[in-house]
Structure formats: C-alpha cells, structure tokens
Design a protein around this motif. Structure first.
Motif, PDB file in Angstrom:
ATOM      1  N   GLY A   1     -31.008  21.592 -12.145  1.00 16.18           N
ATOM      2  CA  GLY A   1     -29.616  21.671 -12.603  1.00 16.18           C
ATOM      3  C   GLY A   1     -29.027  20.353 -13.063  1.00 16.18           C
ATOM      4  N   VAL A   2     -29.790  19.546 -13.780  1.00 15.84           N
ATOM      5  CA  VAL A   2     -29.264  18.274 -14.289  1.00 15.84           C
ATOM      6  C   VAL A   2     -28.357  18.583 -15.472  1.00 15.84           C
ATOM      7  CG1 VAL A   2     -29.834  16.033 -15.297  1.00 15.84           C
ATOM      8  CG2 VAL A   2     -31.360  17.054 -13.587  1.00 15.84           C
TER       9      VAL A   2
ATOM     10  N   ARG B   1     -23.866   7.750 -23.003  1.00 12.66           N
ATOM     11  CA  ARG B   1     -23.401   6.532 -22.324  1.00 12.66           C
ATOM     12  C   ARG B   1     -24.391   6.037 -21.280  1.00 12.66           C
ATOM     13  NH1 ARG B   1     -17.680   8.707 -20.478  1.00 12.66           N
ATOM     14  NH2 ARG B   1     -18.663   8.107 -18.540  1.00 12.66           N
ATOM     15  N   GLY B   2     -25.541   6.716 -21.142  1.00 12.91           N
ATOM     16  CA  GLY B   2     -26.541   6.300 -20.167  1.00 12.91           C
ATOM     17  C   GLY B   2     -26.388   6.943 -18.813  1.00 12.91           C
ATOM     18  N   LEU B   3     -25.479   7.911 -18.683  1.00 14.43           N
ATOM     19  CA  LEU B   3     -25.238   8.536 -17.395  1.00 14.43           C
ATOM     20  C   LEU B   3     -26.440   9.346 -16.922  1.00 14.43           C
ATOM     21  CD1 LEU B   3     -23.521   9.261 -14.988  1.00 14.43           C
ATOM     22  CD2 LEU B   3     -22.414  11.026 -16.381  1.00 14.43           C
ATOM     23  N   GLY B   4     -27.021  10.168 -17.782  1.00 15.73           N
ATOM     24  CA  GLY B   4     -28.192  10.962 -17.388  1.00 15.73           C
ATOM     25  C   GLY B   4     -29.333  10.068 -16.939  1.00 15.73           C
ATOM     26  N   GLU B   5     -29.566   8.999 -17.670  1.00 21.80           N
ATOM     27  CA  GLU B   5     -30.622   8.053 -17.291  1.00 21.80           C
ATOM     28  C   GLU B   5     -30.318   7.416 -15.941  1.00 21.80           C
ATOM     29  OE1 GLU B   5     -32.834   4.033 -18.930  1.00 21.80           O
ATOM     30  OE2 GLU B   5     -31.636   5.239 -20.323  1.00 21.80           O
TER      31      GLU B   5
ATOM     32  N   LEU C   1     -39.748  18.283 -12.119  1.00 17.29           N
ATOM     33  CA  LEU C   1     -38.646  19.091 -12.621  1.00 17.29           C
ATOM     34  C   LEU C   1     -39.199  20.073 -13.633  1.00 17.29           C
ATOM     35  CD1 LEU C   1     -38.020  17.950 -15.719  1.00 17.29           C
ATOM     36  CD2 LEU C   1     -36.902  16.153 -14.444  1.00 17.29           C
ATOM     37  N   THR C   2     -38.426  21.080 -13.921  1.00 21.39           N
ATOM     38  CA  THR C   2     -38.756  21.975 -15.018  1.00 21.39           C
ATOM     39  C   THR C   2     -37.616  21.887 -16.018  1.00 21.39           C
ATOM     40  OG1 THR C   2     -37.718  23.909 -13.986  1.00 21.39           O
ATOM     41  CG2 THR C   2     -40.073  23.572 -13.563  1.00 21.39           C
ATOM     42  N   THR C   3     -37.942  22.141 -17.258  1.00 21.90           N
ATOM     43  CA  THR C   3     -36.928  22.165 -18.301  1.00 21.90           C
ATOM     44  C   THR C   3     -37.283  23.285 -19.265  1.00 21.90           C
ATOM     45  OG1 THR C   3     -35.812  20.871 -20.029  1.00 21.90           O
ATOM     46  CG2 THR C   3     -38.122  20.337 -19.599  1.00 21.90           C
ATOM     47  N   ASP C   4     -36.295  23.991 -19.710  1.00 22.70           N
ATOM     48  CA  ASP C   4     -36.510  25.150 -20.568  1.00 22.70           C
ATOM     49  C   ASP C   4     -37.224  24.736 -21.856  1.00 22.70           C
ATOM     50  OD1 ASP C   4     -35.749  27.334 -22.597  1.00 22.70           O
ATOM     51  OD2 ASP C   4     -34.976  28.149 -20.706  1.00 22.70           O
ATOM     52  N   THR C   5     -38.156  25.555 -22.286  1.00 17.20           N
ATOM     53  CA  THR C   5     -38.926  25.243 -23.503  1.00 17.20           C
ATOM     54  C   THR C   5     -38.036  25.189 -24.743  1.00 17.20           C
ATOM     55  OG1 THR C   5     -39.455  27.585 -23.830  1.00 17.20           O
ATOM     56  CG2 THR C   5     -41.056  26.246 -22.603  1.00 17.20           C
ATOM     57  N   ARG C   6     -36.841  25.757 -24.661  1.00 17.16           N
ATOM     58  CA  ARG C   6     -35.923  25.762 -25.809  1.00 17.16           C
ATOM     59  C   ARG C   6     -35.049  24.512 -25.862  1.00 17.16           C
ATOM     60  NH1 ARG C   6     -33.603  31.484 -24.211  1.00 17.16           N
ATOM     61  NH2 ARG C   6     -34.079  30.516 -22.223  1.00 17.16           N
ATOM     62  N   ARG C   7     -35.374  23.482 -25.078  1.00 16.51           N
ATOM     63  CA  ARG C   7     -34.587  22.250 -25.053  1.00 16.51           C
ATOM     64  C   ARG C   7     -35.433  21.042 -25.494  1.00 16.51           C
ATOM     65  NH1 ARG C   7     -29.848  23.097 -22.056  1.00 16.51           N
ATOM     66  NH2 ARG C   7     -29.909  24.784 -20.548  1.00 16.51           N
ATOM     67  N   PRO C   8     -35.851  20.975 -26.747  1.00 18.52           N
ATOM     68  CA  PRO C   8     -36.721  19.863 -27.166  1.00 18.52           C
ATOM     69  C   PRO C   8     -36.068  18.488 -27.018  1.00 18.52           C
ATOM     70  CG  PRO C   8     -35.999  21.141 -29.070  1.00 18.52           C
ATOM     71  CD  PRO C   8     -35.568  21.895 -27.844  1.00 18.52           C
TER      72      PRO C   8
ATOM     73  N   PHE D   1     -35.917  13.292 -23.863  1.00 17.63           N
ATOM     74  CA  PHE D   1     -35.165  12.464 -22.922  1.00 17.63           C
ATOM     75  C   PHE D   1     -35.998  12.197 -21.668  1.00 17.63           C
ATOM     76  CE2 PHE D   1     -32.424  12.652 -19.105  1.00 17.63           C
ATOM     77  CZ  PHE D   1     -31.779  11.431 -19.240  1.00 17.63           C
ATOM     78  N   TYR D   2     -36.536  13.242 -21.059  1.00 23.60           N
ATOM     79  CA  TYR D   2     -37.332  13.073 -19.846  1.00 23.60           C
ATOM     80  C   TYR D   2     -38.589  12.245 -20.111  1.00 23.60           C
ATOM     81  CZ  TYR D   2     -34.383  16.433 -17.358  1.00 23.60           C
ATOM     82  OH  TYR D   2     -33.332  17.067 -16.754  1.00 23.60           O
ATOM     83  N   GLU D   3     -39.240  12.494 -21.226  1.00 25.52           N
ATOM     84  CA  GLU D   3     -40.444  11.726 -21.557  1.00 25.52           C
ATOM     85  C   GLU D   3     -40.119  10.248 -21.741  1.00 25.52           C
ATOM     86  OE1 GLU D   3     -42.350  13.758 -24.812  1.00 25.52           O
ATOM     87  OE2 GLU D   3     -42.824  15.489 -23.550  1.00 25.52           O
ATOM     88  N   ARG D   4     -38.974   9.937 -22.337  1.00 23.73           N
ATOM     89  CA  ARG D   4     -38.544   8.543 -22.502  1.00 23.73           C
ATOM     90  C   ARG D   4     -38.369   7.861 -21.142  1.00 23.73           C
ATOM     91  NH1 ARG D   4     -33.708   6.184 -22.601  1.00 23.73           N
ATOM     92  NH2 ARG D   4     -32.501   8.081 -22.818  1.00 23.73           N
ATOM     93  N   LEU D   5     -38.032   8.644 -20.120  1.00 26.25           N
ATOM     94  CA  LEU D   5     -37.839   8.099 -18.770  1.00 26.25           C
ATOM     95  C   LEU D   5     -39.138   8.066 -17.964  1.00 26.25           C
ATOM     96  CD1 LEU D   5     -34.440   9.757 -17.808  1.00 26.25           C
ATOM     97  CD2 LEU D   5     -34.855   7.501 -18.799  1.00 26.25           C
ATOM     98  N   GLY D   6     -40.243   8.482 -18.572  1.00 23.14           N
ATOM     99  CA  GLY D   6     -41.536   8.405 -17.903  1.00 23.14           C
ATOM    100  C   GLY D   6     -42.066   9.711 -17.344  1.00 23.14           C
ATOM    101  N   TYR D   7     -41.311  10.784 -17.458  1.00 20.14           N
ATOM    102  CA  TYR D   7     -41.799  12.089 -17.009  1.00 20.14           C
ATOM    103  C   TYR D   7     -42.842  12.573 -18.012  1.00 20.14           C
ATOM    104  CZ  TYR D   7     -37.957  12.284 -13.662  1.00 20.14           C
ATOM    105  OH  TYR D   7     -37.106  12.017 -12.631  1.00 20.14           O
TER     106      TYR D   7
END
Length: 172
Positions: free
Chosen positions: A109-110, A119-123, A143-150, A155-161
């Motif tokens: 639920g992020v 603004r960098g809040l999610g990061e 975490l899981t993220t819906d396939t419809r959210r490219p 974003f997650y990959e940029r953070l190392g996920y």
C-alpha cells in the motif's frame, strides 16, 4: 536476553518521527485511527484504486485495529508541514523457514498524494523502510506492484528493487 526483531525501536515510527523528502518538511510517523479516512483516500486516488477501494470506512477501521494491534505490522503516514497526510505505507515482518530462517519485510500500500509527487517523498519513505527492516534484522525487503503500473516499476528498480519473481494471486 535476545531482542525481539519485531519490537519497534526507540527512534522509529512507533517511538518518534522521521524527517523525509527533499525539503525535510515531511514527517513520517505511525498512523493513528484518525488517519484512516486520509489513508483510504490515498489508496483510492488512482485508476486502479478507484475500482477496488470502497467509500465505506468501517471495514478499513476494523483492518486498522488489527494492523495496529500486531507488532509485526506497522502502518505509517507521511504528513506535510500543515498536518495533511500526503503518503502512506504498511510494513510487515514475516518470519519464515526459507533462506535459512530469514525474516522478510513486506511493503504494501505505498501511496504518495498526487500533489506531493516528484519531491522525493516516495524515495525517502522506501529508504526508511530499508533502514527499519535492517534494524529489525530482516534479510530482505519485498513488495508486489501491479503489472499495469510501469512507471512504478521503474521507480522501484531505480531504488534497487529487482523483479526477481512473478507474483500470483487468487481472488477469494
């Protein structure tokens, strides 16, 4: 005596605030029952959430009570300088036998309010997740993220996920 890895730390969300975001003007704290309507609004404020979230707050209040009562789960909100909830996430700790009995941190639920994005809040929120997960002895954050959210995937990959698994769900 062995420290319970699920116990909150003295300077973390259950015990104190954390400054987050590029401007430092956002407070990350444990959610309270009063935050439930704002959290529900964040969950519903996108095309996918609009189709699966409800306008009825009662089931969310019951779920909040269960999450809040369990030390393995932490519901967090990000609050801006005027007290408006602009972000949320749930962090859960899952003990297991795989990976040598490793403790896993699960993020769910992020959400960041549309007006607060960029603004960098999610990061900052996810950086806090990693720090808190390490502090509690977790071997990994998942975490899981819906396939419809490219965009979210990038974003997650940029953070190392890394997209290391295929998530499967069974609707009940």
């Amino acid at each position: 005596m062995t420290k319970d890895p699920l116990a909150p730390g003295p300077s973390q969300a259950r015990g104190g605030p954390l400054r987050a975001g590029q401007d430092g003007g956002v407070l990350l704290r444990e959610a309270s029952a009063d935050d439930v309507p704002a959290i529900v609004a964040l969950l519903a404020d996108d095309p996918l959430g609009a189709t699966r979230e409800s306008a009825h707050v009662a089931p969310y209040r019951a779920a909040f009570t269960a999450v809040d009562a369990d030390p393995a789960h932490l519901l967090v909100v990000a609050e801006d300088g005027d007290g408006t909830v602009v972000g949320t996430l749930q962090l859960s700790f899952l003990p297991g036998l795989s990976r040598g009995g490793a403790l896993r941190a699960q993020v769910e639920g992020v959400r960041v309010a549309a007006a607060a994005r960029g603004r960098g809040l999610g990061e900052a929120m996810l950086r806090w997740v990693a720090e808190e997960s390490r502090r509690r002895g977790a071997a990994l954050v998942q975490l899981t993220t819906d396939t419809r959210r490219p965009d979210t995937h990038r974003f997650y990959e940029r953070l190392g996920y890394v997209p290391s698994h295929v998530g499967m769900k069974l609707e009940l």
